[in-house]
Design a protein around this motif. Structure first.
Motif, PDB file in Angstrom:
ATOM      1  N   TRP A  56     -15.874   2.146  -7.829  1.00  0.00           N
ATOM      2  CA  TRP A  56     -15.140   1.819  -6.709  1.00  0.00           C
ATOM      3  C   TRP A  56     -13.603   2.697  -7.020  1.00  0.00           C
ATOM      4  CZ3 TRP A  56     -15.505  -0.051  -2.525  1.00  0.00           C
ATOM      5  CH2 TRP A  56     -16.739  -1.072  -2.073  1.00  0.00           C
ATOM      6  N   LEU A  57     -13.346   2.908  -8.404  1.00  0.00           N
ATOM      7  CA  LEU A  57     -12.069   3.687  -8.441  1.00  0.00           C
ATOM      8  C   LEU A  57     -12.234   5.185  -8.374  1.00  0.00           C
ATOM      9  CD1 LEU A  57     -10.729   1.925 -11.630  1.00  0.00           C
ATOM     10  CD2 LEU A  57      -9.967   1.767  -9.356  1.00  0.00           C
ATOM     11  N   VAL A  63     -12.074   0.538   5.161  1.00  0.00           N
ATOM     12  CA  VAL A  63     -12.070  -0.910   5.305  1.00  0.00           C
ATOM     13  C   VAL A  63     -11.427  -1.591   4.008  1.00  0.00           C
ATOM     14  CG1 VAL A  63     -13.916  -2.688   5.185  1.00  0.00           C
ATOM     15  CG2 VAL A  63     -14.506  -0.680   6.636  1.00  0.00           C
ATOM     16  N   ALA A  64     -11.722  -0.871   2.677  1.00  0.00           N
ATOM     17  CA  ALA A  64     -11.424  -1.444   1.579  1.00  0.00           C
ATOM     18  C   ALA A  64      -9.789  -1.481   1.448  1.00  0.00           C
ATOM     19  CB  ALA A  64     -11.813  -0.632   0.181  1.00  0.00           C
ATOM     20  N   ALA A  65      -9.011  -0.502   2.153  1.00  0.00           N
ATOM     21  CA  ALA A  65      -7.689  -0.628   2.348  1.00  0.00           C
ATOM     22  C   ALA A  65      -7.330  -1.603   2.836  1.00  0.00           C
ATOM     23  CB  ALA A  65      -7.279   0.818   3.065  1.00  0.00           C
ATOM     24  N   PHE A  66      -7.916  -2.100   4.161  1.00  0.00           N
ATOM     25  CA  PHE A  66      -7.649  -3.262   4.789  1.00  0.00           C
ATOM     26  C   PHE A  66      -7.549  -4.516   3.984  1.00  0.00           C
ATOM     27  CE2 PHE A  66      -7.555  -0.550   8.373  1.00  0.00           C
ATOM     28  CZ  PHE A  66      -6.849  -1.058   9.346  1.00  0.00           C
ATOM     29  N   ALA A  67      -8.868  -4.429   3.033  1.00  0.00           N
ATOM     30  CA  ALA A  67      -9.052  -5.545   2.356  1.00  0.00           C
ATOM     31  C   ALA A  67      -8.042  -5.833   1.128  1.00  0.00           C
ATOM     32  CB  ALA A  67     -10.550  -5.565   1.522  1.00  0.00           C
ATOM     33  N   VAL A  68      -7.803  -4.736   0.632  1.00  0.00           N
ATOM     34  CA  VAL A  68      -6.557  -4.926  -0.428  1.00  0.00           C
ATOM     35  C   VAL A  68      -5.281  -5.420   0.245  1.00  0.00           C
ATOM     36  CG1 VAL A  68      -5.093  -3.221  -1.693  1.00  0.00           C
ATOM     37  CG2 VAL A  68      -7.409  -2.951  -1.851  1.00  0.00           C
ATOM     38  N   THR A  69      -5.059  -4.838   1.447  1.00  0.00           N
ATOM     39  CA  THR A  69      -3.670  -5.283   2.102  1.00  0.00           C
ATOM     40  C   THR A  69      -3.811  -6.925   2.343  1.00  0.00           C
ATOM     41  OG1 THR A  69      -3.534  -3.105   3.230  1.00  0.00           O
ATOM     42  CG2 THR A  69      -1.985  -5.000   4.162  1.00  0.00           C
ATOM     43  N   ALA A  70      -5.224  -7.363   2.699  1.00  0.00           N
ATOM     44  CA  ALA A  70      -5.092  -8.820   3.264  1.00  0.00           C
ATOM     45  C   ALA A  70      -5.069  -9.617   1.847  1.00  0.00           C
ATOM     46  CB  ALA A  70      -6.604  -8.778   3.748  1.00  0.00           C
ATOM     47  N   VAL A  71      -5.554  -9.179   0.718  1.00  0.00           N
ATOM     48  CA  VAL A  71      -5.344  -9.850  -0.326  1.00  0.00           C
ATOM     49  C   VAL A  71      -4.012  -9.945  -0.974  1.00  0.00           C
ATOM     50  CG1 VAL A  71      -5.879  -9.626  -2.879  1.00  0.00           C
ATOM     51  CG2 VAL A  71      -7.540  -9.438  -1.272  1.00  0.00           C
ATOM     52  N   ALA A  72      -3.404  -8.784  -0.869  1.00  0.00           N
ATOM     53  CA  ALA A  72      -1.951  -8.798  -1.175  1.00  0.00           C
ATOM     54  C   ALA A  72      -1.005  -9.988  -0.369  1.00  0.00           C
ATOM     55  CB  ALA A  72      -1.188  -7.184  -0.988  1.00  0.00           C
ATOM     56  N   LEU A  98      -3.754   5.553   1.676  1.00  0.00           N
ATOM     57  CA  LEU A  98      -3.743   4.863   0.594  1.00  0.00           C
ATOM     58  C   LEU A  98      -2.660   5.030  -0.546  1.00  0.00           C
ATOM     59  CD1 LEU A  98      -7.553   5.772  -0.652  1.00  0.00           C
ATOM     60  CD2 LEU A  98      -6.666   3.452   0.052  1.00  0.00           C
ATOM     61  N   HIS A  99      -1.751   6.272  -0.338  1.00  0.00           N
ATOM     62  CA  HIS A  99      -0.634   6.497  -1.064  1.00  0.00           C
ATOM     63  C   HIS A  99       0.513   5.840  -0.370  1.00  0.00           C
ATOM     64  CE1 HIS A  99      -1.897  10.861  -2.636  1.00  0.00           C
ATOM     65  NE2 HIS A  99      -2.344   9.652  -3.417  1.00  0.00           N
ATOM     66  N   LEU A 100       0.463   5.643   0.945  1.00  0.00           N
ATOM     67  CA  LEU A 100       1.583   4.772   1.612  1.00  0.00           C
ATOM     68  C   LEU A 100       1.303   3.285   1.059  1.00  0.00           C
ATOM     69  CD1 LEU A 100       1.774   6.592   4.983  1.00  0.00           C
ATOM     70  CD2 LEU A 100       3.771   6.371   3.172  1.00  0.00           C
ATOM     71  N   ILE A 101       0.140   2.744   1.154  1.00  0.00           N
ATOM     72  CA  ILE A 101      -0.173   1.489   0.698  1.00  0.00           C
ATOM     73  C   ILE A 101       0.146   0.957  -0.594  1.00  0.00           C
ATOM     74  CG2 ILE A 101      -1.636  -0.501   0.684  1.00  0.00           C
ATOM     75  CD1 ILE A 101      -3.248   1.021   3.044  1.00  0.00           C
ATOM     76  N   GLY A 102      -0.182   1.989  -1.481  1.00  0.00           N
ATOM     77  CA  GLY A 102       0.020   1.807  -2.849  1.00  0.00           C
ATOM     78  C   GLY A 102       1.575   1.670  -3.424  1.00  0.00           C
ATOM     79  N   THR A 103       2.189   2.566  -2.642  1.00  0.00           N
ATOM     80  CA  THR A 103       3.744   2.960  -2.662  1.00  0.00           C
ATOM     81  C   THR A 103       4.423   1.487  -2.122  1.00  0.00           C
ATOM     82  OG1 THR A 103       3.680   5.200  -2.493  1.00  0.00           O
ATOM     83  CG2 THR A 103       5.609   3.959  -1.897  1.00  0.00           C
ATOM     84  N   GLY A 104       4.052   1.338  -1.016  1.00  0.00           N
ATOM     85  CA  GLY A 104       4.537  -0.136  -0.494  1.00  0.00           C
ATOM     86  C   GLY A 104       4.307  -1.322  -1.688  1.00  0.00           C
ATOM     87  N   LEU A 105       3.038  -1.527  -1.960  1.00  0.00           N
ATOM     88  CA  LEU A 105       2.732  -2.641  -3.032  1.00  0.00           C
ATOM     89  C   LEU A 105       3.636  -2.419  -4.211  1.00  0.00           C
ATOM     90  CD1 LEU A 105      -1.225  -3.005  -2.549  1.00  0.00           C
ATOM     91  CD2 LEU A 105       0.634  -4.500  -1.498  1.00  0.00           C
ATOM     92  N   ALA A 126      -1.392   0.087  -8.466  1.00  0.00           N
ATOM     93  CA  ALA A 126      -1.991   1.073  -9.297  1.00  0.00           C
ATOM     94  C   ALA A 126      -3.520   1.660  -8.847  1.00  0.00           C
ATOM     95  CB  ALA A 126      -2.094   0.774 -10.746  1.00  0.00           C
ATOM     96  N   VAL A 127      -4.306   0.647  -8.457  1.00  0.00           N
ATOM     97  CA  VAL A 127      -5.765   1.014  -7.956  1.00  0.00           C
ATOM     98  C   VAL A 127      -5.741   1.900  -6.625  1.00  0.00           C
ATOM     99  CG1 VAL A 127      -7.786  -0.112  -7.076  1.00  0.00           C
ATOM    100  CG2 VAL A 127      -6.719  -1.001  -9.304  1.00  0.00           C
ATOM    101  N   THR A 128      -4.860   1.386  -5.763  1.00  0.00           N
ATOM    102  CA  THR A 128      -4.831   2.114  -4.478  1.00  0.00           C
ATOM    103  C   THR A 128      -4.270   3.325  -4.710  1.00  0.00           C
ATOM    104  OG1 THR A 128      -4.264  -0.188  -3.268  1.00  0.00           O
ATOM    105  CG2 THR A 128      -3.915   2.001  -2.010  1.00  0.00           C
ATOM    106  N   LEU A 129      -3.294   3.629  -5.486  1.00  0.00           N
ATOM    107  CA  LEU A 129      -2.707   5.009  -5.652  1.00  0.00           C
ATOM    108  C   LEU A 129      -3.873   5.925  -6.439  1.00  0.00           C
ATOM    109  CD1 LEU A 129       0.756   4.138  -6.709  1.00  0.00           C
ATOM    110  CD2 LEU A 129       0.232   5.314  -4.751  1.00  0.00           C
ATOM    111  N   GLY A 130      -4.526   5.325  -7.417  1.00  0.00           N
ATOM    112  CA  GLY A 130      -5.336   5.884  -7.966  1.00  0.00           C
ATOM    113  C   GLY A 130      -6.542   6.475  -7.429  1.00  0.00           C
TER     114      GLY A 130
END
Length: 255
Positions: free
Chosen positions: A46-47, A66-75, A201-208, A240-244
């Motif tokens: 997955w990474l 879709v995984a990016a949306f799932a990560v945001t929902a979990v957060a 992904l870089h934007l979402i990871g940076t925001g988190l 970290a996962v999203t940025l990776g």
């Protein structure tokens, strides 16, 4: 065999399509001893979406979007569960508290699959959205009307747990259906380009990451508790996962 099938289901879709049967058979034959390695293998894959095979063009990008949306929902659920501090709660009087949301929302916008701008495609999109979100909307409305009715105020004893369970069930159900809607749209819509998806992904990871840092700094001013520490650590891990994953998407590869 059922445990092997469940473990195999944790792998990315492309891996399951190509080697799912063989993987499930190997896990079943090896038994419980293979479970830790199987879980670690699923996490590693997955990474590294750049290493996935593709059955159709754009398959990897659709799954990652879709995984990016799932990560945001979990957060979002995580922050709601821990009653975030004023440092993370959007407030019109203190714009800085919402700064972490800006890159996250921009990233979600970039990661969204784009349907064709024609009447037929838009009608299909509306039908798909209605089918996916009608049930969550009804659940949210029922929850709101129940809260406004005052019935919850009269519950005593263990009955107090019922509205709490209902509340979190509705939030989880809504998040799940929203991700399912994105997955349905992604099947027919144009997936984001690799460059756009990497930026998302870089934007979402940076925001988190900003949210995790703000939470950590705010927690340092007060006595830390397990919930806040868990939320901060999980936000950092998601960042970290999203940025990776964003770094792994190579522009030169047709993913």
């Amino acid at each position: 065999m059922r445990a092997a099938a469940l473990l195999t289901a944790l792998y990315p879709p492309a891996i399951r399509e190509h080697w799912g049967a063989e993987l499930s058979h190997e896990v079943a034959a090896a038994g419980v001893r293979s479970w830790p390695d199987t879980l670690a293998g699923a996490a590693r894959l997955w990474l590294h979406p750049g290493d996935w095979p593709e059955s159709t063009a754009g398959q990897t990008r659709r799954v990652v979007a879709v995984a990016a949306f799932a990560v945001t929902a979990v957060a979002a659920l995580l922050l709601r569960a821990n009653q975030p501090s004023a440092a993370l709660t959007p407030d019109a009087r203190h714009a800085a508290t919402a700064l972490w949301l800006v890159p996250v929302l921009c990233g979600i916008g970039l990661a969204a699959p784009l349907p064709a701008l024609c009447a037929g495609a838009l009608r299909r999109l509306a039908r798909t959205a209605a089918g996916a979100l009608t049930a969550p909307a009804c659940a949210v409305l029922a929850l709101y009307l129940t809260a406004r009715s005052g019935l919850v105020d009269h519950l005593t004893g263990a009955a107090h747990l019922v509205p709490v369970l209902c509340y979190w069930s509705v939030l989880g159900f809504t998040a799940l259906r929203t991700c399912a809607l994105v997955a349905r749209i992604a099947r027919t819509a144009a997936p984001p380009s690799t460059r756009r998806l990497r930026a998302a992904l870089h934007l979402i990871g940076t925001g988190l990451a900003l949210a995790a840092v703000r939470s950590l700094l705010d927690g340092g001013r007060a006595a830390p508790h397990l919930g806040a520490l868990t939320a901060t650590g999980t936000l950092g891990l998601l960042a970290a996962v999203t940025l990776g994953v964003g770094r792994d998407l190579r522009t030169g590869r047709a993913v």
